[in-house]
Design a protein around this motif. Structure first.
Motif, PDB file in Angstrom:
ATOM      1  N   ASP A   1      37.310  37.005  37.704  1.00 50.43           N
ATOM      2  CA  ASP A   1      37.105  35.817  38.506  1.00 50.43           C
ATOM      3  C   ASP A   1      37.227  36.220  40.057  1.00 50.43           C
ATOM      4  O   ASP A   1      38.625  36.383  40.428  1.00 50.43           O
TER       5      ASP A   1
ATOM      6  N   SER B   1      36.771  34.811  42.802  1.00 45.75           N
ATOM      7  CA  SER B   1      37.052  33.871  43.626  1.00 45.75           C
ATOM      8  C   SER B   1      38.668  33.675  43.885  1.00 45.75           C
ATOM      9  O   SER B   1      39.179  33.105  44.802  1.00 45.75           O
ATOM     10  N   ARG B   2      39.448  34.161  42.957  1.00 45.44           N
ATOM     11  CA  ARG B   2      40.795  34.117  42.642  1.00 45.44           C
ATOM     12  C   ARG B   2      41.306  35.322  43.312  1.00 45.44           C
ATOM     13  O   ARG B   2      42.842  35.550  43.422  1.00 45.44           O
ATOM     14  N   SER B   3      40.758  36.104  43.839  1.00 45.68           N
ATOM     15  CA  SER B   3      41.372  37.456  44.495  1.00 45.68           C
ATOM     16  C   SER B   3      41.366  37.076  45.904  1.00 45.68           C
ATOM     17  O   SER B   3      40.331  36.547  46.418  1.00 45.68           O
TER      18      SER B   3
END
Length: 466
Positions: free
Chosen positions: A206, A208-210
Motif C-alpha cells: 500500500d 498510500s501509507r508510505s
C-alpha cells in the motif's frame, strides 16, 4: 543501508551545530579580548591621574606624601572596591604610598607604560607601571586591576559558552536521533515487510501509507512484483493447460492399454502372447505414471496458494472426509494386505473441501504405496487443544530426519526409494497446507517406525458462537 543513512543524517545535522558552537566560543573569546584591550587603555589613562594626585611631600619622615585623588581615579577605585590597588615608589623602588607588593617589582625601563599580569593573594591582576613626573620629582606609579577580563575569559567560555553548547549539542543529538528514527520508521517498516514476505506472496504494498520520498521505491517494488506475478501466472496457466490437455488422450490411451492387458493375461508362460503381456504391462505402468503426473501437475497448479487467496472457504467435515478416503484406498490396501484403519473424531474446519481431499488422498496414497505388505496405515482426525488435526501414520520404512524437509520439494524423491512416483504427492500436500495457513509436519511413527504426517487446521466456529 539504513544504519549508514541514519549515521549520515546525524552527522549532517549535528556537524553544523558543533561548528556554530565553536564559532560562538571564538566570538566570545574575541569579545573578551576586546574588553581586555579597553581595560588596558583605561588603566593607561588613569596612570597620569594617579601621578597628578600627589600634591605635596610627606609632613613627617616615613609618612606617605600628601595626595588628593582625581575624581575619575577615586571613582575607579570605589567601583572595584578591593579589586583595584595602586602603588607609588621612588626611582630606587622605595614605597611612598599604596601596596608594597606592587612597588617590589622592577621599575619600567622606558617612559612608556608597561603591562603584565601577575598572581597575588589568589587573584590574577592586570598591572600597568610607568614613570611619571610629580611634585616630588620622577616616581614610578603602578595601578592594578583584579577584575581583568583576561583571567575570566577561559572560565567564562567554559561555563557560559562551551558547557551550555555541549549540553545543547547532546540534547540536539538525542532529539535529532529520535527524529531521524521516526522519519526512517516507514522505511524500516517497509524493510521488515519485505523480509517477512513469503517468496510466494507477490501482492502489492500500500503506497498510500508510505512517505512521499519513499513512495517511488514502493511503486517500483509493486511494478516488479506485478511483472514477476504475471510471469509466474503465465507459467501456472501453461502447466494447468498442458496438464488439462494431456488428461483426455492419456485417459483414452490408458483405457486401451488396460483392455489390451486384460486380453493377453492368463496365457501359458513362455508363449508369444505371454511375452506380449509383459510388454503390455510395462506399457500400462508407463501410461499410469504419465496419467498420474498430468493429474498431479494439474492439482499442483490449482492448489497454488496465490490463486486461492480470494476463493471463499466453507465448512469441511474432516470425519466424513477421512471415511471417504478409507473407502477410496481400501482396495489398494487390501491388495497388499495392509491394515488400513480409521481413528476419526467429529471435527469441522474452514477450508476448501476439494483441496483437503486432494491433500489427504496424496498422503494416504503415499502411505499405502510405500508401506510393505502386512503393514498398517491409520487415518486420524480430531481436536488437539484449539486446533483440528488431520493425520496419516504408517509403519513403513519412513523417511530419514535429514531428508524430511527436502521430500516436500517438487520432484524430489529419497534415493533408493522403490515403487512408482513423481515426487509431487507431498509437495502438493504442502502447498494445500499453505493455502490453509498451516504446514505439513513429518515425524517418526509409533515406536520410531514408519512415518506420521500431520497438519493442524483452524476449526470452524460452532453454531453457538455464530
Amino acid at each position: 543501508m539504513l544504519s549508514g543513512l541514519r549515521r549520515r543524517l546525524l552527522v549532517m545535522l549535528l556537524l553544523p551545530l558543533v561548528v556554530l558552537a565553536l564559532l560562538n566560543a571564538w566570538f566570545d573569546y574575541r569579545s573578551a579580548d576586546n574588553v581586555a584591550e579597553q581595560q588596558d587603555r583605561r588603566l593607561a589613562a588613569l596612570v597620569p591621574l594617579l601621578a597628578d594626585s600627589v600634591i605635596g611631600e610627606a609632613p613627617h619622615a616615613g609618612d606617605p606624601p600628601v595626595m588628593l585623588l582625581a575624581p575619575a581615579l577615586a571613582e575607579f577605585l570605589k567601583d572595584h572596591n578591593g579589586s583595584a590597588v595602586f602603588a607609588i615608589a621612588d626611582p630606587d623602588g622605595h614605597l611612598l604610598a599604596g601596596e608594597p607588593w606592587l612597588a617590589a617589582a622592577l621599575a619600567p625601563t622606558s617612559p612608556e607604560p608597561e603591562f603584565h599580569t601577575e598572581e597575588n593573594r589568589g587573584t590574577t591582576w592586570r598591572i600597568v607601571r610607568q614613570r611619571q613626573q610629580t611634585v616630588l620629582g620622577e616616581v614610578m606609579v603602578a595601578l592594578a586591576d583584579g577584575s581583568d577580563s583576561r583571567q575570566q575569559w577561559a572560565r567564562s567560555i567554559l561555563y557560559k559558552v562551551l558547557l551550555p553548547n555541549l549540553i545543547l549539542i547532546g540534547a540536539a543529538a538525542f532529539a535529532v536521533g529520535w527524529a531521524v528514527e521516526r522519519a526512517l520508521a516507514p522505511l524500516l517498516a517497509l524493510k521488515e515487510a519485505v523480509e517477512r514476505r513469503s517468496p510466494r506472496d507477490l501482492s502489492a504494498f500500500d503506497d498510500s501509507r508510505s512517505p512521499e520520498e519513499v513512495r517511488p521505491l514502493v511503486q517500483s517494488l509493486n511494478r516488479l512484483f506485478g511483472m514477476v506475478n504475471a510471469h509466474a501466472e503465465s507459467q501456472r496457466r501453461f502447466v494447468a493447460d498442458a496438464a488439462h490437455q494431456l488428461r483426455t488422450p492419456l485417459a483414452g490411451l490408458q483405457a486401451q492399454v488396460e483392455a489390451w492387458a486384460q486380453a493377453v493375461d492368463g496365457h501359458q508362460p513362455g508363449s508369444t502372447l505371454q511375452l506380449q503381456a509383459e510388454q503390455v504391462n510395462k506399457l500400462r505402468g508407463a501410461t499410469r505414471r504419465t496419467s498420474q503426473l498430468a493429474n498431479q501437475l494439474l492439482a499442483l497448479s490449482r492448489a497454488d496458494a496465490r490463486t486461492m487467496q480470494n476463493q471463499p472457504q466453507q465448512r469441511v467435515d474432516l470425519k466424513a472426509l477421512c471415511e471417504d478416503m478409507l473407502g477410496t484406498h481400501l482396495d489398494a490396501a487390501s491388495a497388499k494386505h495392509i491394515d488400513l484403519g480409521l481413528d476419526a473424531q467429529p471435527v469441522q474446519v474452514l477450508g476448501h473441501d476439494w483441496l483437503l481431499r486432494e491433500l489427504l488422498s496424496n498422503v494416504v496414497d503415499n502411505a499405502v504405496k510405500y508401506t510393505p505388505a502386512g503393514g498398517t496405515v491409520t487415518i486420524r482426525c480430531g481436536l488437539v487443544g484449539e486446533r483440528a488435526l488431520l493425520e496419516v501414520e504408517d509403519d513403513g520404512p519412513g523417511i530419514p530426519v535429514d531428508e524430511r524437509a527436502r521430500v516436500l520439494e517438487r520432484f524430489y524423491r529419497v534415493q533408493g526409494t522403490g515403487g512408482e512416483g513423481n515426487g509431487l504427492g507431498l509437495a502438493i500436500a504442502q502447498e494445500i497446507a499453505r493455502v490453509h495457513h498451516s504446514q505439513l509436519v513429518l515425524q517418526g511413527g509409533l515406536h520410531g517406525r514408519g512415518l506420521r504426517l500431520s497438519v493442524l487446521l483452524e476449526p470452524a466456529p460452532t453454531m453457538a458462537a455464530l
